[in-house]
Write a protein that holds these residues in place. Structure first.
Motif, PDB file in Angstrom:
ATOM      1  N   ASP A 142     161.998  95.746  71.179  1.00  0.00           N
ATOM      2  CA  ASP A 142     163.246  95.743  71.479  1.00  0.00           C
ATOM      3  C   ASP A 142     163.712  97.417  71.766  1.00  0.00           C
ATOM      4  N   ALA A 143     163.425  98.042  70.579  1.00  0.00           N
ATOM      5  CA  ALA A 143     163.771  99.493  70.505  1.00  0.00           C
ATOM      6  C   ALA A 143     163.166 100.191  71.805  1.00  0.00           C
ATOM      7  N   GLU A 144     161.953  99.978  72.106  1.00  0.00           N
ATOM      8  CA  GLU A 144     161.093 100.541  73.025  1.00  0.00           C
ATOM      9  C   GLU A 144     162.057 100.114  74.435  1.00  0.00           C
ATOM     10  N   MET A 145     162.360  99.081  74.526  1.00  0.00           N
ATOM     11  CA  MET A 145     163.004  98.636  75.878  1.00  0.00           C
ATOM     12  C   MET A 145     164.352  99.546  75.878  1.00  0.00           C
ATOM     13  N   ARG A 146     165.155  99.686  74.984  1.00  0.00           N
ATOM     14  CA  ARG A 146     166.377 100.259  74.939  1.00  0.00           C
ATOM     15  C   ARG A 146     166.469 101.736  74.848  1.00  0.00           C
ATOM     16  N   TYR A 147     165.176 102.346  74.467  1.00  0.00           N
ATOM     17  CA  TYR A 147     165.085 103.845  74.396  1.00  0.00           C
ATOM     18  C   TYR A 147     164.052 104.585  75.181  1.00  0.00           C
ATOM     19  N   LEU A 148     162.949 103.851  75.244  1.00  0.00           N
ATOM     20  CA  LEU A 148     161.810 104.411  75.523  1.00  0.00           C
ATOM     21  C   LEU A 148     161.171 103.605  76.957  1.00  0.00           C
ATOM     22  N   ASN A 149     162.008 103.265  77.675  1.00  0.00           N
ATOM     23  CA  ASN A 149     161.326 102.270  78.881  1.00  0.00           C
ATOM     24  C   ASN A 149     161.146 103.475  80.071  1.00  0.00           C
ATOM     25  N   VAL A 150     159.771 103.793  80.053  1.00  0.00           N
ATOM     26  CA  VAL A 150     159.473 104.766  80.842  1.00  0.00           C
ATOM     27  C   VAL A 150     158.096 104.478  81.698  1.00  0.00           C
ATOM     28  N   ILE A 151     157.762 103.402  81.625  1.00  0.00           N
ATOM     29  CA  ILE A 151     156.442 103.009  82.527  1.00  0.00           C
ATOM     30  C   ILE A 151     156.755 103.096  83.883  1.00  0.00           C
ATOM     31  N   GLN A 152     157.724 102.484  84.224  1.00  0.00           N
ATOM     32  CA  GLN A 152     158.097 102.501  85.875  1.00  0.00           C
ATOM     33  C   GLN A 152     158.168 104.142  86.454  1.00  0.00           C
ATOM     34  N   ASP A 153     158.722 104.791  85.483  1.00  0.00           N
ATOM     35  CA  ASP A 153     159.068 106.312  85.981  1.00  0.00           C
ATOM     36  C   ASP A 153     157.569 106.900  85.863  1.00  0.00           C
ATOM     37  N   GLU A 154     156.849 106.490  84.984  1.00  0.00           N
ATOM     38  CA  GLU A 154     155.354 107.253  85.084  1.00  0.00           C
ATOM     39  C   GLU A 154     154.598 106.977  86.202  1.00  0.00           C
ATOM     40  N   VAL A 155     154.735 105.600  86.462  1.00  0.00           N
ATOM     41  CA  VAL A 155     153.915 105.177  87.861  1.00  0.00           C
ATOM     42  C   VAL A 155     154.822 105.969  89.077  1.00  0.00           C
ATOM     43  N   ASP A 156     155.680 105.997  88.935  1.00  0.00           N
ATOM     44  CA  ASP A 156     156.472 106.853  90.149  1.00  0.00           C
ATOM     45  C   ASP A 156     156.163 108.282  90.123  1.00  0.00           C
ATOM     46  N   ILE A 157     156.202 108.828  89.207  1.00  0.00           N
ATOM     47  CA  ILE A 157     155.553 110.234  89.177  1.00  0.00           C
ATOM     48  C   ILE A 157     154.091 110.406  89.475  1.00  0.00           C
ATOM     49  N   LEU A 158     153.256 109.547  88.906  1.00  0.00           N
ATOM     50  CA  LEU A 158     151.680 109.672  89.100  1.00  0.00           C
ATOM     51  C   LEU A 158     151.359 109.240  90.169  1.00  0.00           C
ATOM     52  N   LYS A 159     152.036 108.154  91.101  1.00  0.00           N
ATOM     53  CA  LYS A 159     151.679 107.470  92.186  1.00  0.00           C
ATOM     54  C   LYS A 159     150.202 107.139  92.345  1.00  0.00           C
ATOM     55  N   PRO A 160     149.732 106.420  91.295  1.00  0.00           N
ATOM     56  CA  PRO A 160     148.381 105.829  91.468  1.00  0.00           C
ATOM     57  C   PRO A 160     148.150 104.712  92.694  1.00  0.00           C
ATOM     58  N   GLU A 161     147.017 104.922  93.147  1.00  0.00           N
ATOM     59  CA  GLU A 161     146.587 104.044  94.428  1.00  0.00           C
ATOM     60  C   GLU A 161     146.038 102.757  93.862  1.00  0.00           C
ATOM     61  N   VAL A 162     145.540 102.643  92.782  1.00  0.00           N
ATOM     62  CA  VAL A 162     145.093 101.325  92.005  1.00  0.00           C
ATOM     63  C   VAL A 162     145.547 101.367  90.621  1.00  0.00           C
ATOM     64  N   CYS A 163     146.154 100.127  90.314  1.00  0.00           N
ATOM     65  CA  CYS A 163     146.494 100.025  88.895  1.00  0.00           C
ATOM     66  C   CYS A 163     145.824  98.426  88.403  1.00  0.00           C
ATOM     67  N   VAL A 164     144.975  98.667  87.491  1.00  0.00           N
ATOM     68  CA  VAL A 164     144.433  97.686  86.678  1.00  0.00           C
ATOM     69  C   VAL A 164     144.845  97.267  85.500  1.00  0.00           C
ATOM     70  N   PHE A 165     145.753  96.195  85.067  1.00  0.00           N
ATOM     71  CA  PHE A 165     146.163  95.662  83.882  1.00  0.00           C
ATOM     72  C   PHE A 165     145.066  94.896  83.201  1.00  0.00           C
ATOM     73  N   LEU A 166     144.348  95.447  82.275  1.00  0.00           N
ATOM     74  CA  LEU A 166     143.517  94.807  81.375  1.00  0.00           C
ATOM     75  C   LEU A 166     144.238  94.027  80.160  1.00  0.00           C
ATOM     76  N   THR A 167     145.298  93.240  80.498  1.00  0.00           N
ATOM     77  CA  THR A 167     145.957  92.836  79.449  1.00  0.00           C
ATOM     78  C   THR A 167     146.083  91.243  79.205  1.00  0.00           C
ATOM     79  N   GLY A 168     145.635  90.749  80.133  1.00  0.00           N
ATOM     80  CA  GLY A 168     145.580  89.339  80.065  1.00  0.00           C
ATOM     81  C   GLY A 168     146.911  88.389  80.028  1.00  0.00           C
ATOM     82  N   VAL A 169     146.903  87.334  80.088  1.00  0.00           N
ATOM     83  CA  VAL A 169     148.123  86.590  80.420  1.00  0.00           C
ATOM     84  C   VAL A 169     149.247  86.485  79.532  1.00  0.00           C
ATOM     85  N   ASP A 170     148.685  86.710  78.102  1.00  0.00           N
ATOM     86  CA  ASP A 170     149.647  86.719  77.172  1.00  0.00           C
ATOM     87  C   ASP A 170     150.601  87.868  77.212  1.00  0.00           C
ATOM     88  N   TYR A 171     150.182  88.844  78.148  1.00  0.00           N
ATOM     89  CA  TYR A 171     151.509  90.020  78.161  1.00  0.00           C
ATOM     90  C   TYR A 171     151.939  90.045  79.427  1.00  0.00           C
TER      91      TYR A 171
END
Length: 237
Positions: A142-171
């Motif tokens: 919860d603290a991350e979401m309130r104070y350090l929710n930066v992942i979308q911004d990181e993607v916007d800055i780095l503009k990857p052409e391919v993203c692979v989420f090796l996270t599984g359905v639980d995430y």
């Protein structure tokens, strides 16, 4: 402004938030809230990334053993030192016994990139447990979401052409929190839990979610997983 400078500017804007995270969690009466790592903040090998034929970002779950909280103090203008652990980690090159590390490097090479640090390693959860594996406490997330929710911004800055989420359905719920309104689209020939294309306005068209390789425990699963990875490479070229 370079990509790393843009990332540093982003993280600099969150320094007060990080101070709040450390303060709130360490003062919590619940000891489980004290069990959190240093956040995974990115500092890329920029020249290698910009020259890569395919700009790849690989997401894991959370970075178990990602440094520690040192003295729990974050100083003004401290954003560069906050990313030092990322460079020390060196894309896990001394941890090739990890199935996750081997898989992300293999994906990079199979996309036609050189075997260098020319891709981006990220995690869908910026904080992990400092001790033990798995999700940190609800209050940490919860603290991350309130104070350090930066992942979308990181993607916007780095503009990857391919993203692979090796996270599984639980995430998947964590992906949904970080990318509000995201869609998981079935890929023909595969069950959705094994492989889904991820659709979101801030993600590249070539974005996919599959299992964390650490989950693959038997030969039957390995056969399916290899086919999944083959498909991701096929759809990413």
């Amino acid at each position: 402004m370079t990509l790393n400078q843009q990332l540093m500017k982003l993280y600099a804007s969150k320094l007060k938030g990080l101070q709040n995270i450390f303060s709130e969690l360490n003062s919590s009466p619940d000891k489980r809230d004290h069990n959190f790592s240093w956040p995974l903040l990115i500092r890329i090998w920029e020249e290698e990334y910009l020259s890569a034929p395919v700009k790849l970002m690989v997401f894991g779950q959370e970075a178990t053993g990602w440094n520690n909280q040192t003295n729990n103090k974050i100083e003004e203008n401290d954003e560069v030192s906050l990313t030092e652990e990322y460079r020390i980690h060196d894309m896990g090159r001394d941890k090739m016994n990890s199935a996750f590390i081997r898989t992300m490097h293999s994906l990079n090479i199979r996309l036609g990139n050189p075997d260098t640090n020319c891709f981006v390693y990220n995690n869908i959860l910026k904080f992990a447990k400092e001790v033990d594996r798995g999700y940190p406490s609800d209050k940490v997330m919860d603290a991350e979401m309130r104070y350090l929710n930066v992942i979308q911004d990181e993607v916007d800055i780095l503009k990857p052409e391919v993203c692979v989420f090796l996270t599984g359905v639980d995430y998947d719920s964590d992906i949904e929190k970080k990318f509000n309104g995201v869609e998981f689209i079935p890929v023909p020939g595969f069950e959705k839990n094994w492989l889904a294309q991820i659709k979101h306005s801030h993600l590249p068209q070539k974005s996919f979610r599959t299992y964390h390789p650490g989950r693959i425990m038997n030969s039957e699963d390995r056969i399916i997983y290899n086919k999944v990875l083959d498909k991701i490479i096929e759809l990413s070229k």
